[in-house]
Design a protein around this motif. Structure first.
Motif, PDB file in Angstrom:
ATOM      1  N   ALA A 169      63.049  35.149  48.080  1.00 36.97           N
ATOM      2  CA  ALA A 169      63.037  33.799  48.634  1.00 36.97           C
ATOM      3  C   ALA A 169      63.435  33.819  50.103  1.00 36.97           C
ATOM      4  CB  ALA A 169      63.993  32.898  47.856  1.00 36.97           C
ATOM      5  N   GLU A 170      62.902  32.902  50.886  1.00 32.15           N
ATOM      6  CA  GLU A 170      63.306  32.777  52.292  1.00 32.15           C
ATOM      7  C   GLU A 170      64.588  31.972  52.379  1.00 32.15           C
ATOM      8  OE1 GLU A 170      61.799  31.328  56.716  1.00 32.15           O
ATOM      9  OE2 GLU A 170      60.468  31.063  54.984  1.00 32.15           O
ATOM     10  N   VAL A 171      65.531  32.462  53.172  1.00 33.00           N
ATOM     11  CA  VAL A 171      66.787  31.768  53.415  1.00 33.00           C
ATOM     12  C   VAL A 171      66.706  31.098  54.788  1.00 33.00           C
ATOM     13  CG1 VAL A 171      69.291  31.997  53.651  1.00 33.00           C
ATOM     14  CG2 VAL A 171      68.055  33.435  52.013  1.00 33.00           C
ATOM     15  N   ILE A 172      66.930  29.798  54.823  1.00 36.67           N
ATOM     16  CA  ILE A 172      66.939  29.070  56.110  1.00 36.67           C
ATOM     17  C   ILE A 172      68.252  29.343  56.824  1.00 36.67           C
ATOM     18  CG2 ILE A 172      66.699  26.828  57.220  1.00 36.67           C
ATOM     19  CD1 ILE A 172      65.333  25.870  54.617  1.00 36.67           C
ATOM     20  N   SER A 173      69.353  29.233  56.113  1.00 41.95           N
ATOM     21  CA  SER A 173      70.679  29.607  56.608  1.00 41.95           C
ATOM     22  C   SER A 173      71.623  29.690  55.414  1.00 41.95           C
ATOM     23  CB  SER A 173      71.219  28.596  57.615  1.00 41.95           C
ATOM     24  OG  SER A 173      72.585  28.874  57.919  1.00 41.95           O
ATOM     25  N   ASP A 174      72.598  30.572  55.495  1.00 38.84           N
ATOM     26  CA  ASP A 174      73.603  30.646  54.440  1.00 38.84           C
ATOM     27  C   ASP A 174      74.864  29.869  54.810  1.00 38.84           C
ATOM     28  OD1 ASP A 174      74.481  32.384  56.458  1.00 38.84           O
ATOM     29  OD2 ASP A 174      75.491  33.718  55.052  1.00 38.84           O
ATOM     30  N   GLU A 175      74.811  29.083  55.915  1.00 44.13           N
ATOM     31  CA  GLU A 175      76.036  28.429  56.379  1.00 44.13           C
ATOM     32  C   GLU A 175      75.820  27.007  56.880  1.00 44.13           C
ATOM     33  OE1 GLU A 175      79.989  27.685  57.444  1.00 44.13           O
ATOM     34  OE2 GLU A 175      79.099  29.160  56.121  1.00 44.13           O
ATOM     35  N   ILE A 176      74.852  26.789  57.783  1.00 43.39           N
ATOM     36  CA  ILE A 176      74.661  25.472  58.395  1.00 43.39           C
ATOM     37  C   ILE A 176      73.177  25.157  58.479  1.00 43.39           C
ATOM     38  CG2 ILE A 176      74.818  24.178  60.555  1.00 43.39           C
ATOM     39  CD1 ILE A 176      77.552  25.299  60.990  1.00 43.39           C
ATOM     40  N   ASN A 177      72.801  23.966  57.996  1.00 46.69           N
ATOM     41  CA  ASN A 177      71.408  23.529  58.041  1.00 46.69           C
ATOM     42  C   ASN A 177      71.298  22.196  58.772  1.00 46.69           C
ATOM     43  OD1 ASN A 177      69.630  25.433  56.226  1.00 46.69           O
ATOM     44  ND2 ASN A 177      71.618  25.256  55.223  1.00 46.69           N
ATOM     45  N   LEU A 178      70.135  21.969  59.385  1.00 46.25           N
ATOM     46  CA  LEU A 178      69.891  20.818  60.243  1.00 46.25           C
ATOM     47  C   LEU A 178      68.851  19.915  59.592  1.00 46.25           C
ATOM     48  CD1 LEU A 178      69.449  22.875  63.553  1.00 46.25           C
ATOM     49  CD2 LEU A 178      71.583  22.236  62.422  1.00 46.25           C
ATOM     50  N   LEU A 179      69.155  18.619  59.468  1.00 47.42           N
ATOM     51  CA  LEU A 179      68.267  17.685  58.789  1.00 47.42           C
ATOM     52  C   LEU A 179      67.999  16.460  59.636  1.00 47.42           C
ATOM     53  CD1 LEU A 179      70.706  18.597  56.489  1.00 47.42           C
ATOM     54  CD2 LEU A 179      68.969  17.612  55.018  1.00 47.42           C
ATOM     55  N   LEU A 180      66.767  15.925  59.505  1.00 47.65           N
ATOM     56  CA  LEU A 180      66.389  14.675  60.146  1.00 47.65           C
ATOM     57  C   LEU A 180      65.487  13.890  59.211  1.00 47.65           C
ATOM     58  CD1 LEU A 180      65.521  15.746  63.810  1.00 47.65           C
ATOM     59  CD2 LEU A 180      67.352  14.186  63.142  1.00 47.65           C
ATOM     60  N   PRO A 181      65.608  12.545  59.216  1.00 49.02           N
ATOM     61  CA  PRO A 181      64.646  11.743  58.453  1.00 49.02           C
ATOM     62  C   PRO A 181      63.268  11.853  59.091  1.00 49.02           C
ATOM     63  CG  PRO A 181      66.079  10.330  59.767  1.00 49.02           C
ATOM     64  CD  PRO A 181      66.611  11.722  59.905  1.00 49.02           C
ATOM     65  N   SER A 182      62.232  11.816  58.239  1.00 50.15           N
ATOM     66  CA  SER A 182      60.872  11.987  58.741  1.00 50.15           C
ATOM     67  C   SER A 182      59.871  11.380  57.771  1.00 50.15           C
ATOM     68  CB  SER A 182      60.557  13.478  58.939  1.00 50.15           C
ATOM     69  OG  SER A 182      59.208  13.684  59.300  1.00 50.15           O
TER      70      SER A 182
ATOM     71  N   SER B 198      71.849  36.293  60.306  1.00 51.21           N
ATOM     72  CA  SER B 198      70.437  36.357  60.688  1.00 51.21           C
ATOM     73  C   SER B 198      70.213  35.547  61.961  1.00 51.21           C
ATOM     74  CB  SER B 198      69.555  35.822  59.565  1.00 51.21           C
ATOM     75  OG  SER B 198      68.217  35.712  59.971  1.00 51.21           O
ATOM     76  N   ALA B 199      69.078  35.800  62.620  1.00 49.02           N
ATOM     77  CA  ALA B 199      68.725  35.028  63.814  1.00 49.02           C
ATOM     78  C   ALA B 199      68.080  33.701  63.455  1.00 49.02           C
ATOM     79  CB  ALA B 199      67.770  35.841  64.696  1.00 49.02           C
ATOM     80  N   GLY B 200      67.578  33.552  62.217  1.00 49.87           N
ATOM     81  CA  GLY B 200      66.855  32.344  61.844  1.00 49.87           C
ATOM     82  C   GLY B 200      65.467  32.335  62.451  1.00 49.87           C
ATOM     83  N   ARG B 201      64.731  31.234  62.230  1.00 51.33           N
ATOM     84  CA  ARG B 201      63.418  31.110  62.860  1.00 51.33           C
ATOM     85  C   ARG B 201      63.094  29.649  63.099  1.00 51.33           C
ATOM     86  NH1 ARG B 201      58.468  30.340  59.858  1.00 51.33           N
ATOM     87  NH2 ARG B 201      58.788  30.023  57.606  1.00 51.33           N
TER      88      ARG B 201
ATOM     89  N   SER C 244      67.566  27.077  61.376  1.00 53.27           N
ATOM     90  CA  SER C 244      68.921  27.011  61.925  1.00 53.27           C
ATOM     91  C   SER C 244      69.300  28.314  62.622  1.00 53.27           C
ATOM     92  CB  SER C 244      69.923  26.733  60.801  1.00 53.27           C
ATOM     93  OG  SER C 244      71.258  26.816  61.280  1.00 53.27           O
ATOM     94  N   PRO C 245      69.885  28.209  63.826  1.00 50.04           N
ATOM     95  CA  PRO C 245      70.415  29.404  64.487  1.00 50.04           C
ATOM     96  C   PRO C 245      71.842  29.729  64.064  1.00 50.04           C
ATOM     97  CG  PRO C 245      70.578  27.553  65.975  1.00 50.04           C
ATOM     98  CD  PRO C 245      69.942  27.026  64.712  1.00 50.04           C
ATOM     99  N   PHE C 246      72.415  28.928  63.165  1.00 45.99           N
ATOM    100  CA  PHE C 246      73.819  29.080  62.786  1.00 45.99           C
ATOM    101  C   PHE C 246      73.907  29.646  61.375  1.00 45.99           C
ATOM    102  CE2 PHE C 246      73.636  25.171  65.500  1.00 45.99           C
ATOM    103  CZ  PHE C 246      74.072  25.796  66.660  1.00 45.99           C
ATOM    104  N   TRP C 247      74.546  30.823  61.275  1.00 45.81           N
ATOM    105  CA  TRP C 247      74.619  31.540  60.005  1.00 45.81           C
ATOM    106  C   TRP C 247      76.048  31.958  59.710  1.00 45.81           C
ATOM    107  CZ3 TRP C 247      70.327  33.480  56.929  1.00 45.81           C
ATOM    108  CH2 TRP C 247      69.092  32.941  57.329  1.00 45.81           C
TER     109      TRP C 247
END
Length: 264
Positions: A153-166, A183-186, A175-178
């Motif tokens: 599975a792909e991991v977006i982040s194991d620590e901090i994720n960013l959300l917006l309504p859409s 990881s560097a994220g993407r 997320s660049p925050f892990w």
């Protein structure tokens, strides 16, 4: 800024574009190395002039002050000021930890005011959708993320994720925050598929939980360094909007089981 030649670096996270200019080669080098996966150009970006400055990370927790169109963010090792014109100044120690703390503070402030949230959580992708697992330290975010990655599975982040309504729903952004996974994220985004509370257990299963319990977890895990009443009201409003788009449930998972990806 004064001294040597000025260099720049831009980054974009959750649609927020920032461009940093500095005559400190060390600071620009850290930004490029740490956030290269989120690089962007200067066009349309809020600009910060950055000056290297000595300092210690005490107090450790940043403080955000927003009043009358002026924004100030400070910690023991950095101080930033910005106004309405999309320009600001940052004095910061040339260290990855310092710059990371500043960016978390700045981006969380911006997300809150755009109707979104920065959330302490693990984020996984399944079937083209993002699934989030909020929790503070020790909840199992990194453990779950490592197990999921080992199963493809792909991991977006194991620590901090960013959300917006859409578009009537929500999107989760790269997320660049892990945490432990480092990881560097993407640079990407996914529609939100669901939110699950976490519990380490002897077997894998999905069990219901109350909306009140999930709302408390969302508020507890929201990254927000602005302690004003206005910021608190925004966090509550945004978390309630996110709650309305999620079916509350708790994922109980084990280190040895392999069924949790099917359950989420």
């Amino acid at each position: 800024m004064a001294g040597g030649a000025v260099a720049g670096f831009g980054l974009e996270a959750a649609g927020q574009r920032l461009y940093f200019e500095s005559d400190s080669a060390g600071i620009i080098s850290i930004l490029k190395r740490r956030y290269g996966a989120f690089a962007c150009g200067a066009r349309g970006a809020a600009r910060f002039g950055v000056t290297a400055a000595a300092g210690k990370a005490y107090p450790f927790t940043p403080r955000v002050l927003a009043e009358g169109g002026r924004l100030e963010i400070r910690r023991g090792d950095f101080r930033a000021e910005a106004g309405r014109g999309g320009r600001g100044e940052l004095r910061a120690a040339p260290s990855e930890q310092c710059l990371d703390a500043f960016l978390r503070s700045l981006l969380s402030h911006g997300l809150l005011r755009r109707g979104g949230l920065m959330l302490h959580s693990a984020g996984l992708v399944k079937g083209g959708r993002a699934y989030l697992f909020p929790g503070k330290s020790g909840a199992g975010k990194s453990t779950l993320s490592k197990l999921a990655q080992a199963r493809g599975a792909e991991v977006i982040s194991d620590e901090i994720n960013l959300l917006l309504p859409s578009g009537g729903g929500w999107r989760v952004f790269g997320s660049p925050f892990w945490g432990e996974m480092r990881s560097a994220g993407r640079q990407a985004s996914w529609p939100l598929g669901g939110i699950r509370l976490l519990k380490k257990a002897g077997r894998d299963r999905l069990v219901p939980c109350g909306r009140g319990e999930l709302l408390k977890a969302l508020l507890r895990c929201t990254v927000n360094f602005d302690r004003s009443a206005a910021a608190g009201a925004l966090a509550l409003r945004n978390a309630a909007g996110l709650l309305a788009a999620a079916r509350p449930a708790r994922l109980e998972f084990s280190r040895t089981g392999g069924d949790f990806l099917e359950l989420i």
